[in-house]
Structure formats: C-alpha cells, structure tokens
Design a protein around this motif. Structure first.
Motif, PDB file in Angstrom:
ATOM      1  N   ASP A 287       0.867  -1.181   0.000  1.00  0.00           N
ATOM      2  CA  ASP A 287       0.000   0.000   0.000  1.00  0.00           C
ATOM      3  C   ASP A 287       0.906   1.233   0.000  1.00  0.00           C
ATOM      4  OD1 ASP A 287      -2.051   1.798   0.235  1.00  0.00           O
ATOM      5  OD2 ASP A 287      -2.528   1.324   2.323  1.00  0.00           O
TER       6      ASP A 287
ATOM      7  N   GLY B  74       1.631   5.003  -0.013  1.00  0.00           N
ATOM      8  CA  GLY B  74       1.002   6.262   0.358  1.00  0.00           C
ATOM      9  C   GLY B  74       1.986   7.414   0.339  1.00  0.00           C
TER      10      GLY B  74
ATOM     11  N   THR C 121       2.741   9.255   2.803  1.00  0.00           N
ATOM     12  CA  THR C 121       3.442   9.370   4.080  1.00  0.00           C
ATOM     13  C   THR C 121       4.173   8.089   4.452  1.00  0.00           C
ATOM     14  OG1 THR C 121       1.753  10.928   4.860  1.00  0.00           O
ATOM     15  CG2 THR C 121       3.182   9.951   6.528  1.00  0.00           C
TER      16      THR C 121
ATOM     17  N   GLN D 145      -8.554  -0.314  -1.596  1.00  0.00           N
ATOM     18  CA  GLN D 145      -9.220  -0.305  -0.296  1.00  0.00           C
ATOM     19  C   GLN D 145     -10.739  -0.403  -0.447  1.00  0.00           C
ATOM     20  OE1 GLN D 145      -9.160   2.197   3.907  1.00  0.00           O
ATOM     21  NE2 GLN D 145      -7.483   2.410   2.468  1.00  0.00           N
TER      22      GLN D 145
ATOM     23  N   GLY E 133     -10.850   8.212   0.549  1.00  0.00           N
ATOM     24  CA  GLY E 133      -9.673   7.991   1.372  1.00  0.00           C
ATOM     25  C   GLY E 133      -9.094   9.304   1.844  1.00  0.00           C
TER      26      GLY E 133
ATOM     27  N   GLY F 182      -6.337  10.942   3.556  1.00  0.00           N
ATOM     28  CA  GLY F 182      -4.959  10.754   4.007  1.00  0.00           C
ATOM     29  C   GLY F 182      -4.124  11.952   3.642  1.00  0.00           C
ATOM     30  N   THR F 183      -2.923  11.715   3.156  1.00  0.00           N
ATOM     31  CA  THR F 183      -2.082  12.811   2.686  1.00  0.00           C
ATOM     32  C   THR F 183      -2.819  13.580   1.594  1.00  0.00           C
ATOM     33  OG1 THR F 183      -0.135  11.455   3.131  1.00  0.00           O
ATOM     34  CG2 THR F 183       0.177  13.418   1.764  1.00  0.00           C
TER      35      THR F 183
ATOM     36  N   ALA G 153      -4.520  16.223   3.891  1.00  0.00           N
ATOM     37  CA  ALA G 153      -3.800  16.572   5.120  1.00  0.00           C
ATOM     38  C   ALA G 153      -3.461  18.059   5.184  1.00  0.00           C
ATOM     39  CB  ALA G 153      -2.524  15.739   5.231  1.00  0.00           C
TER      40      ALA G 153
ATOM     41  N   GLY H  69      -8.524   5.792   5.115  1.00  0.00           N
ATOM     42  CA  GLY H  69      -7.336   6.638   5.187  1.00  0.00           C
ATOM     43  C   GLY H  69      -7.010   7.005   6.624  1.00  0.00           C
ATOM     44  N   GLY H  70      -5.789   7.467   6.832  1.00  0.00           N
ATOM     45  CA  GLY H  70      -5.305   7.724   8.174  1.00  0.00           C
ATOM     46  C   GLY H  70      -6.038   8.796   8.946  1.00  0.00           C
ATOM     47  N   ASN H  71      -6.677   9.769   8.234  1.00  0.00           N
ATOM     48  CA  ASN H  71      -7.374  10.850   8.926  1.00  0.00           C
ATOM     49  C   ASN H  71      -8.869  10.609   9.102  1.00  0.00           C
ATOM     50  OD1 ASN H  71      -5.058  12.430   9.292  1.00  0.00           O
ATOM     51  ND2 ASN H  71      -5.251  13.345   7.262  1.00  0.00           N
TER      52      ASN H  71
ATOM     53  N   ASN I 269      -7.697   0.581   7.383  1.00  0.00           N
ATOM     54  CA  ASN I 269      -6.558   0.449   6.476  1.00  0.00           C
ATOM     55  C   ASN I 269      -6.285  -1.008   6.121  1.00  0.00           C
ATOM     56  OD1 ASN I 269      -6.066   3.195   6.282  1.00  0.00           O
ATOM     57  ND2 ASN I 269      -4.704   3.221   8.055  1.00  0.00           N
TER      58      ASN I 269
END
Length: 222
Positions: free
Chosen positions: A7, A9, A11, A100, A114, A116-117, A151, A186-188, A204
């Motif tokens: 995966d 990304g 970041t 995903q 998603g 994320g960044t 982000a 996504g991370g956020n 994730n």
C-alpha cells in the motif's frame, strides 16, 4: 498462493502477506522514488516467501499501467518496471483507493473516500470497482477537493472546519452519485466526528484484503 500487498502512500509504504498479521511500514514522502522504495522493500522482505504482488498506487492506473506521476511522491513511477524489480513475480497495480474500496465493499452502490495525505476516491456498484479521480476537481475559491479534504487542508483549517468540509463534500457526492453507502478510509478518517449521513469508517486493513482479492478474479474492476 502467498501474495505480497504493498500500500503506497504519500506518508508511509505499508506491506504484508497473508502470513503476516501486522503490516510492516517505512516512511515515504515527496522525495520517494520507485527505486528507493524497492530497495527498502526488498531488503525488508528478503526472507519472505511470496509468489505474486499487488500494489496500491496513489495516482490513476489503467490496465496495470500508471498514467502519471503522483502528487505526493517523487518521480520515475510511470515507466518503472515493477514486475522486473520483483524478479519476474506476477504483479498487479491498481489505484490505492480502489484497492481499499474492493476490500471494504459489502453490497449495493458504495462510495469510498480515502482521507490521508491526499484524497482517494472510488465507486463500487454491484461488485464492480470504478476508480475515480475526484481529488483534483475544483471545489471552492479556485482550490480542489484535495486542497480542503487532504492533510494540508486539515492543517490549514483545523479539525472543526475540516470536518465540516468533509461532511459537506461527502453529502454532495452521495447525492450526485446516488450512493447507498459511504466508507471513509485513510489515516485521517477517524478524526471525522460526527460522521456524514450514511457513512461508516473503513479500516486500512481493507487495502490488504483488497490486494488479496485482486488475484481471485479480474471481474472486480471495470
């Protein structure tokens, strides 16, 4: 058949096979090139036994081919031969949001976003995944959806205003695309509170599930 799923990304680079419960990761960023990634990846997996590879990539991908360089990584990705870099192991590349989304899908028409960044997007309708590129469409004040929901938008506007923008965009896209459900990944994504109407949080881990499913059949992608 043991499959390595990577995966990619803006970041982090995260990867595992079915034999690994917890993904391994290392930092990426705007200077990360494919050669740099492969050097770290091959070193980290030197004692792993796998036969095939699935790559989730943060840019448009059609028929296993990256169409343009990513916004949040270095250059050199478009013409890079991943299958050769993996010593000839069969390799499939798809958009990371689509990967995903495939792993998150249950039924009906599902919109995946998603957070994320950047901003990833995909639609799944009756089991068919359609990668989308909504991130760089204009939204407000000459800025794009990604400018507000990525982000950088979170950092610029703060969590409260960012969450309001996420809810507004999600509600608008849900109506426009006639989605039955929405998955925020996504991370956020866990920062979104309250969630938009009809939305649930993804995980994730679903990117890895999608990477394993990618070798089950070609029918999942339009």
């Amino acid at each position: 058949m043991n499959i390595l799923v990577v995966d990619i990304g803006g970041t982090h680079i995260k990867f595992r096979t079915q034999k690994h419960r917890v993904p391994v990761k290392f930092d990426s960023g705007p200077k990360m090139t494919p050669k740099m990634m492969m050097a770290q990846l091959l070193e980290a997996t030197s004692d792993w036994d796998y036969e095939r590879v699935s790559l989730g990539f943060p840019a448009p991908v059609i028929h296993n081919r990256i169409l343009h360089e990513p916004y949040n990584l270095g250059s050199g990705w478009v013409k890079f031969d991943f299958e050769q870099a993996f010593s000839g192991k069969p390799t499939r590349i798809v958009n990371d949001a689509a990967l995903q989304a495939l792993g998150s899908y249950r039924k009906g028409r599902m919109l995946f976003l998603g957070l994320g960044t950047g901003l990833g997007s995909a639609m799944v309708a009756d089991g068919i995944v359609q990668p989308m590129e909504l991130a760089h469409l204009p939204w407000k004040k000459g800025r794009t959806y990604e400018d507000y929901l990525g982000a950088a938008g979170l950092k610029r506007h703060g969590k409260k205003k960012w969450t309001k923008n996420v809810v507004e965009v999600t509600d608008s896209l849900r109506q426009a695309l006639e989605a039955d459900s929405i998955v925020l990944g996504g991370g956020n994504a866990p920062l979104v509170d309250p969630l938009p109407k009809g939305a649930t949080l993804g995980a994730n881990e679903n990117a890895f599930k999608g990477g394993f499913l990618l070798w089950k059949s070609d029918k999942g992608f339009s």
